[in-house]
Scaffold this active site. Structure first.
Site, PDB file in Angstrom:
ATOM      1  N   LYS A 186       0.837  -1.203   0.000  1.00 31.13           N
ATOM      2  CA  LYS A 186       0.000   0.000   0.000  1.00 31.13           C
ATOM      3  C   LYS A 186       0.877   1.260   0.000  1.00 31.13           C
ATOM      4  O   LYS A 186       2.087   1.175   0.274  1.00 31.13           O
ATOM      5  CB  LYS A 186      -0.911  -0.016   1.235  1.00 31.13           C
ATOM      6  CG  LYS A 186      -0.135   0.005   2.544  1.00 31.13           C
ATOM      7  CD  LYS A 186      -1.013  -0.356   3.735  1.00 31.13           C
ATOM      8  CE  LYS A 186      -0.208  -0.319   5.014  1.00 31.13           C
ATOM      9  NZ  LYS A 186      -0.966  -0.799   6.186  1.00 31.13           N
TER      10      LYS A 186
ATOM     11  N   ARG B  75     -10.129  -0.631  15.367  1.00 29.46           N
ATOM     12  CA  ARG B  75     -10.128   0.130  14.122  1.00 29.46           C
ATOM     13  C   ARG B  75     -11.113  -0.598  13.206  1.00 29.46           C
ATOM     14  O   ARG B  75     -12.305  -0.345  13.295  1.00 29.46           O
ATOM     15  CB  ARG B  75      -8.699   0.226  13.556  1.00 29.46           C
ATOM     16  CG  ARG B  75      -8.544   1.308  12.504  1.00 29.46           C
ATOM     17  CD  ARG B  75      -7.105   1.480  12.045  1.00 29.46           C
ATOM     18  NE  ARG B  75      -6.540   0.272  11.463  1.00 29.46           N
ATOM     19  CZ  ARG B  75      -5.301   0.187  10.960  1.00 29.46           C
ATOM     20  NH1 ARG B  75      -4.503   1.251  10.978  1.00 29.46           N
ATOM     21  NH2 ARG B  75      -4.853  -0.931  10.443  1.00 29.46           N
TER      22      ARG B  75
ATOM     23  N   TYR C 172      16.668  29.930   6.962  1.00 26.87           N
ATOM     24  CA  TYR C 172      15.470  30.645   7.421  1.00 26.87           C
ATOM     25  C   TYR C 172      15.478  30.806   8.934  1.00 26.87           C
ATOM     26  O   TYR C 172      15.783  29.872   9.671  1.00 26.87           O
ATOM     27  CB  TYR C 172      14.202  29.896   7.003  1.00 26.87           C
ATOM     28  CG  TYR C 172      13.858  30.065   5.547  1.00 26.87           C
ATOM     29  CD1 TYR C 172      13.562  31.322   5.014  1.00 26.87           C
ATOM     30  CD2 TYR C 172      13.815  28.966   4.698  1.00 26.87           C
ATOM     31  CE1 TYR C 172      13.233  31.479   3.676  1.00 26.87           C
ATOM     32  CE2 TYR C 172      13.474  29.102   3.352  1.00 26.87           C
ATOM     33  CZ  TYR C 172      13.187  30.361   2.849  1.00 26.87           C
ATOM     34  OH  TYR C 172      12.861  30.511   1.541  1.00 26.87           O
TER      35      TYR C 172
ATOM     36  N   MET D  87      12.291  24.186   1.505  1.00 22.66           N
ATOM     37  CA  MET D  87      11.496  23.364   0.599  1.00 22.66           C
ATOM     38  C   MET D  87      12.375  22.545  -0.348  1.00 22.66           C
ATOM     39  O   MET D  87      12.111  21.381  -0.623  1.00 22.66           O
ATOM     40  CB  MET D  87      10.542  24.239  -0.219  1.00 22.66           C
ATOM     41  CG  MET D  87       9.537  23.429  -1.026  1.00 22.66           C
ATOM     42  SD  MET D  87       8.457  24.451  -2.043  1.00 22.66           S
ATOM     43  CE  MET D  87       7.455  25.259  -0.811  1.00 22.66           C
TER      44      MET D  87
HETATM   45  C1  LIG Z   1      -0.065  -1.717   6.807  1.00 20.45           C
HETATM   46  C2  LIG Z   1      -0.623  -2.995   7.302  1.00 20.45           C
HETATM   47  C3  LIG Z   1       0.203  -4.123   7.483  1.00 20.45           C
HETATM   48  C4  LIG Z   1       1.708  -4.064   7.360  1.00 20.45           C
HETATM   49  O1  LIG Z   1       2.248  -3.504   8.522  1.00 20.45           O
HETATM   50  P1  LIG Z   1       3.843  -3.471   8.778  1.00 20.45           P
HETATM   51  O2  LIG Z   1       3.959  -2.949  10.142  1.00 20.45           O
HETATM   52  O3  LIG Z   1       4.406  -2.545   7.745  1.00 20.45           O
HETATM   53  O4  LIG Z   1       4.322  -4.861   8.603  1.00 20.45           O
HETATM   54  C5  LIG Z   1      -0.392  -5.315   7.830  1.00 20.45           C
HETATM   55  N1  LIG Z   1      -1.736  -5.402   8.005  1.00 20.45           N
HETATM   56  C6  LIG Z   1      -2.550  -4.343   7.881  1.00 20.45           C
HETATM   57  C7  LIG Z   1      -4.013  -4.500   8.108  1.00 20.45           C
HETATM   58  C8  LIG Z   1      -2.027  -3.109   7.536  1.00 20.45           C
HETATM   59  O5  LIG Z   1      -2.846  -2.048   7.413  1.00 20.45           O
END
Ligand SMILES: *Cc1c(COP(=O)(O)O)cnc(C)c1O
Length: 361
Positions: free
Chosen positions: A35, A130, A255, A303
């Site tokens: 992701k 969650r 800055y 930046m």
């Molecule tokens: C992002 C995610 C993972 C992976 O988590 P890591 O800590 O990067 O291994 C696994 N399961 C779910 C549901 C996630 O959202």
């Protein structure tokens, strides 16, 4: 033409890390979490390099569509499932597997008549609060899915650990116990463990593991780095010196004049800043590598640029010299501490402007 600011992605390190994970969990299949643009590493090159895993997981439908459009044919799991009938139709078209975590999703699946059988990962909320069904509702959801002709049987079982990266083990052990109890009589394959859980809880390994961060060679545990577990950093964030000058004692840099020279200082300017995802929260003193030698950030991150005190760099720093912000020889875990954040956020934060150089497909 070489980019002066780039993230290099080492595909052999990715494959090495999968090998290490397979040794950590020899009886588990690997659902590789890609992701958020593969944690900022580039979704398509990463998934091509990871062709040896057993499935991919993404958060959202659009991410899965990108994988299919790139010709990826391995199973793809949508970690948030689908929201409505239109998304469900797309999930069928692209042959996605679905996490189911609400009653509405259970109902959506029974309202369609497709002749297609979805592979479902039914998610238990074992304590994170969650996504997922609480134990009492989990049984009801399972029953509904077991009687649904649109669902491939047996339904696979899924939960997520909230605190596996913390030294206190009680919360994670409690979550594992809640999952064990709720799934006791069920036969579907199980998928529980994220990166931190894989490292700390071998007793919770099941048919599937779900690593993200470890694939990229980075440790989720504060105070350790991926190398401590035999992993190799996949991303190295690089830039180049575009100016070098002398600064007198008492002069300020950048800055707000936030850094003051205390001695005759050799100051180098590198072409990277918060517009590239190098956080402005990083304070003077943060380590960077110039020509492979440690130097420190001087003044606020702008930046497009940073100042670096290179007075103590023995190979007299000059225009065009290479700078490493994290990666090879400078763990992103260490930089995350300086930024008061976690390595996940630094990796995901790499911006569009940064050229991604993939070492080999
Ligand atoms: C992002 C995610 C993972 C992976 O988590 P890591 O800590 O990067 O291994 C696994 N399961 C779910 C549901 C996630 O959202």
């Amino acid at each position: 033409m070489k980019s002066i600011t780039s993230a290099t992605i080492d595909c052999s390190a990715l494959r090495h890390n999968v090998h290490v994970l397979r040794k950590m969990a020899p009886h588990s299949r690997v659902m590789a979490v890609v992701k958020a643009n593969a944690y900022g590493h580039g979704l398509i090159p990463v998934t091509r390099a990871l062709a040896g895993v057993d499935a991919f997981a993404v958060a959202r439908l659009e991410e899965g569509v990108s994988l299919r459009n790139a010709g990826i044919i391995l199973p793809v799991v949508l970690l948030e499932g689908v929201l409505d009938a239109e998304q469900l139709e797309a999930a069928e078209k692209f042959n996605f597997e679905l996490v189911v975590h609400t009653h509405e999703q259970v109902e959506l699946l029974s309202a369609v008549s497709t002749g297609f059988q979805f592979r479902i990962w039914l998610k238990l909320d074992s304590g994170m609060n969650r996504l997922g069904f609480k134990s009492l509702d989990f049984g009801r959801a399972i029953k509904a899915l077991q009687h649904n002709p649109n669902v491939r049987q047996p339904v696979a079982l899924f939960t997520h650990m909230a605190s596996a990266d913390l030294p206190d083990r009680a919360a994670t052990l409690a979550q594992l116990a809640v999952f064990a109890e709720a799934s006791r009589t069920l036969s579907g394959e199980r998928c529980i463990e994220n990166s931190a859980a894989i490292l700390g809880y071998p007793e919770g390994l099941t048919e599937w593991i779900r690593p993200g961060l470890l694939l990229y060679g980075v440790s989720p545990l504060t105070g350790s780095t991926g190398a401590d577990f035999g992993l190799k950093a996949v991303m190295t964030l690089r830039s180049t010196l575009i100016a070098v000058k002398d600064v007198l004692p008492g002069e300020t840099v950048g800055y707000g004049g936030a850094w003051t020279a205390k001695r005759n200082t050799r100051l180098a300017i590198a072409a990277i800043g918060y517009g590239d995802g190098y956080p402005r929260a990083l304070a003077s003193g943060t380590p960077v590598l110039v020509n492979g030698e440690r130097a420190v950030l001087a003044g606020r991150v702008s930046m497009d640029m940073i100042g670096i005190d290179v007075t103590d760099v023995t190979s007299r720093a000059k225009l065009g010299d290479p700078v490493i912000l994290w990666g090879t020889d400078l763990p992103v875990e260490e930089i995350a501490v300086w930024a008061d954040t976690i390595p996940y956020e630094l990796l995901c934060g790499i911006s569009q402007r940064v050229a991604v150089d993939v070492s080999e497909p």
